[in-house]
Design an enzyme around this catalytic site. Structure first.
Site, PDB file in Angstrom:
ATOM      1  N   LEU A  46       8.126  -5.219   3.568  1.00 56.74           N
ATOM      2  CA  LEU A  46       7.371  -5.632   4.745  1.00 56.74           C
ATOM      3  C   LEU A  46       7.488  -4.573   5.833  1.00 56.74           C
ATOM      4  CD1 LEU A  46       8.421  -9.404   4.888  1.00 56.74           C
ATOM      5  CD2 LEU A  46       6.469  -8.362   3.703  1.00 56.74           C
ATOM      6  N   ARG A  81       6.530  12.379  -2.127  1.00 63.19           N
ATOM      7  CA  ARG A  81       5.939  11.073  -2.383  1.00 63.19           C
ATOM      8  C   ARG A  81       4.438  11.265  -2.552  1.00 63.19           C
ATOM      9  NH1 ARG A  81       4.360   6.428   1.907  1.00 63.19           N
ATOM     10  NH2 ARG A  81       3.855   4.762   0.434  1.00 63.19           N
ATOM     11  N   ARG A 104      -4.476  -2.952   7.654  1.00 60.45           N
ATOM     12  CA  ARG A 104      -5.226  -3.142   6.411  1.00 60.45           C
ATOM     13  C   ARG A 104      -5.421  -4.634   6.152  1.00 60.45           C
ATOM     14  NH1 ARG A 104      -1.678   0.459   2.474  1.00 60.45           N
ATOM     15  NH2 ARG A 104      -0.439   0.961   4.317  1.00 60.45           N
ATOM     16  N   HIS A 120       4.087   1.017  -3.540  1.00 64.31           N
ATOM     17  CA  HIS A 120       5.437   0.886  -2.995  1.00 64.31           C
ATOM     18  C   HIS A 120       6.491   0.950  -4.107  1.00 64.31           C
ATOM     19  CE1 HIS A 120       3.835  -1.309   0.835  1.00 64.31           C
ATOM     20  NE2 HIS A 120       3.955  -0.010   1.050  1.00 64.31           N
ATOM     21  N   ASN A 156       7.542  13.479   2.847  1.00 64.69           N
ATOM     22  CA  ASN A 156       6.618  12.344   2.870  1.00 64.69           C
ATOM     23  C   ASN A 156       5.595  12.652   3.956  1.00 64.69           C
ATOM     24  OD1 ASN A 156       5.257   9.917   2.940  1.00 64.69           O
ATOM     25  ND2 ASN A 156       7.094   8.643   3.045  1.00 64.69           N
ATOM     26  N   GLU A 193      13.419   5.380  -0.031  1.00 63.53           N
ATOM     27  CA  GLU A 193      12.473   6.066  -0.907  1.00 63.53           C
ATOM     28  C   GLU A 193      12.803   7.552  -1.035  1.00 63.53           C
ATOM     29  OE1 GLU A 193       8.310   3.873   0.068  1.00 63.53           O
ATOM     30  OE2 GLU A 193       9.609   4.335   1.772  1.00 63.53           O
ATOM     31  N   GLY A 221      11.153  -6.267   7.220  1.00 67.22           N
ATOM     32  CA  GLY A 221      12.100  -7.034   6.417  1.00 67.22           C
ATOM     33  C   GLY A 221      13.548  -6.740   6.744  1.00 67.22           C
TER      34      GLY A 221
END
Length: 391
Positions: free
Chosen positions: A206, A90, A238, A178, A8, A376, A327
Site C-alpha cells: 500500500l 528495477r 490511478r 510489485h 530505480n 526492493e 502499510g
C-alpha cells in the site's frame, strides 16, 4: 571494495543505493535526486542516516534523467571509495518473454521498449537509465529485475482473460506487478514469522501505487494487478479496477482521445480524483474536506473486496501483511483495513498497531496481522550479485 549500484528511475526522480559485494550484501549509502527538470535536489545518506551530500541544482543543469544519472555518477566517482562492478535496475514490465532477472544488452533494451505502452509511468524511465549507463560505461554489467517476474508461475486459469486465445499468445494476459516487493516480503517472513511464511498469505503493498498479492507456500498465486499497473485497488492517482465499458463510453460518447483517457486513468484518478484534494494519504487523513474522507473510505472498501477475492483464491487465510509507505507507516489505515477483514477472523491490537510492532494482531485473532517493511533495492542487489556469480 567491490560495489553494486541499484537504480530505480522515475519521470522526475532518481532513487539509488550502493551495496558492498560480500557474502552478505550491506548497504553503504542511499540517495535520491528529486525535481529533475524543475527544481533538482540531490540528497545522499550513509547507512546510519547521516547526510553525506545535499545539493540544489539549477533546472538547466539537470534537465532530464540522463543528466541526473551523470550527476550522481560523478559524485560517486569523486566521493565514494569502491569499485563499481555492476548496476541493478528495477524494470516494471518484463512481458511474456522475461520471467527472471537478466544481464541487459542493446537487444534486450529494445525488446523491453515494446512494453512502454503497458507501463507508461515507469518503463520508459527504467530503460532511459539503462541506456544512459550503456552510453557512459558500455562494459559495465547491468541487470534488469522485473516487477512481473514473481508472478510468472500463475496458473493459466489465473493468467488468462476471457477473450480469444490468440490475444494471450500475443502477450495480452494478467501479469501482476510489485513483484520485487512481494518477493522480498515473502523471504523476510521466513525469518521473522516462520510459522506462517509457508501458509496462505495476503500481502498488501500500500503506497502511491497499491496492490494485493495472494501467496501460498512462498509463491504468488494471484494478484490484483493485471495486464497493466492500472488494475485492482485504487491508487494515489490511478483508477484501479474499472468497467471496460466506461472506457468505451469515454472514447465513443465523450470524444476523448486515447492519450486523454490514458492521462485520466493514470494521473487524475484514484485518491486524487475522488478527493479533489491530494493523492497523498497523509494529506487526506488531515483534511477536513468530506471528499477526502470519502476517498479513504472508498480505498479501504476496495481493499476489503479484493482481499476477499484473494482469500477465496487461497482457500483460506493464515496471515495478512502490510508493507510499503502506507502499510508500514499509517496505524490509522492499518486499523481501517483490518476492520474490513473481521469477517475472516482478523482482530487488530490497537496498542501494538500504534507502536508499529511486527505482529499487530490481537491475541484472539484467527488471522495473524504483520507489518513488514519492504526493501526492493536489496532484492535487486541480490539478483544482480547472483547473476554476476553465475546464478
Amino acid at each position: 571494495m567491490d560495489t553494486i549500484l541499484v537504480v530505480n528511475a522515475g519521470s522526475s526522480s532518481l532513487k539509488f543505493e550502493v551495496f558492498s559485494v560480500t557474502d552478505d550484501l550491506n548497504s553503504l549509502l542511499e540517495g535520491q535526486m528529486e525535481g529533475i527538470g524543475s527544481a533538482p535536489h540531490l540528497r545522499i545518506k550513509d547507512r546510519d542516516g547521516r547526510v553525506l551530500a545535499e545539493h540544489t541544482h539549477a533546472s538547466a543543469d539537470v534537465p532530464d534523467l540522463p543528466s541526473a544519472i551523470l550527476r550522481v555518477g560523478a559524485w560517486l566517482r569523486d566521493q565514494h571509495e569502491g569499485d563499481l562492478v555492476a548496476v541493478g535496475h528495477r524494470v516494471v514490465h518484463g512481458g511474456p518473454d522475461y520471467d527472471r532477472p537478466v544481464l541487459v544488452n542493446e537487444q534486450i533494451v529494445s525488446d523491453l521498449e515494446r512494453y512502454v505502452p503497458l507501463a507508461p509511468l515507469h518503463q520508459p524511465h527504467n530503460l532511459t537509465a539503462i541506456r544512459a549507463v550503456i552510453d557512459r560505461r558500455p562494459d559495465l554489467p547491468q541487470v534488469a529485475c522485473f516487477d512481473t517476474s514473481f508472478h510468472r508461475n500463475h496458473s493459466p486459469v489465473t493468467s488468462h482473460y476471457a477473450i480469444p486465445e490468440h490475444f494471450f499468445a500475443e502477450g495480452v494476459r494478467r501479469y501482476g506487478f510489485h513483484g520485487l516487493s512481494y518477493e522480498y516480503v515473502a523471504g523476510r517472513l521466513r525469518e521473522v514469522a516462520p510459522s506462517v511464511a509457508g501458509g496462505k498469505l495476503i500481502v498488501a503493498h500500500l503506497g502511491n501505487g497499491a496492490s494485493l498479492c495472494a501467496i501460498s507456500g512462498g509463491r504468488s498465486i494471484e494478484s490484483t494487478f493485471g495486464f497493466t499497473a492500472l488494475d485492482g485497488i485504487p491508487m494515489g492517482a490511478r483508477c484501479g479496477q474499472i468497467d471496460p465499458g466506461v472506457l468505451l463510453y469515454l472514447l465513443q460518447q465523450k470524444g476523448m482521445s486515447a492519450d486523454e483517457v490514458q492521462d485520466l486513468l493514470y494521473k487524475e484518478s484514484g485518491l486524487k480524483g475522488l478527493s479533489g484534494v491530494s493523492n497523498d494519504v497523509r494529506a487526506l487523513l488531515s483534511s477536513e474536506d468530506p471528499r477526502a474522507a470519502f476517498a479513504l473510505e472508498h480505498f479501504v472498501h476496495r481493499i476489503g473486496l479484493h482481499a476477499g477475492m484473494l482469500a477465496a483464491a487461497l482457500g483460506g487465510l493464515d496471515a495478512f501483511v502490510f508493507t510499503a509507505g502506507i502499510g508500514e507507516n499509517s496505524p490509522d489505515m492499518r486499523a481501517r483495513v483490518a476492520a474490513r477483514l473481521e469477517w475472516l477472523g482478523a482482530r487488530i491490537d490497537p496498542v501494538r498497531n500504534a507502536a508499529g510492532a511486527l505482529d499487530v494482531a490481537a491475541s484472539d485473532s484467527a488471522v495473524r496481522l504483520y507489518v513488514v517493511p519492504t526493501d526492493e533495492e536489496l532484492m535487486i542487489a541480490r539478483h544482480t550479485m547472483a547473476l554476476l556469480r553465475g546464478g
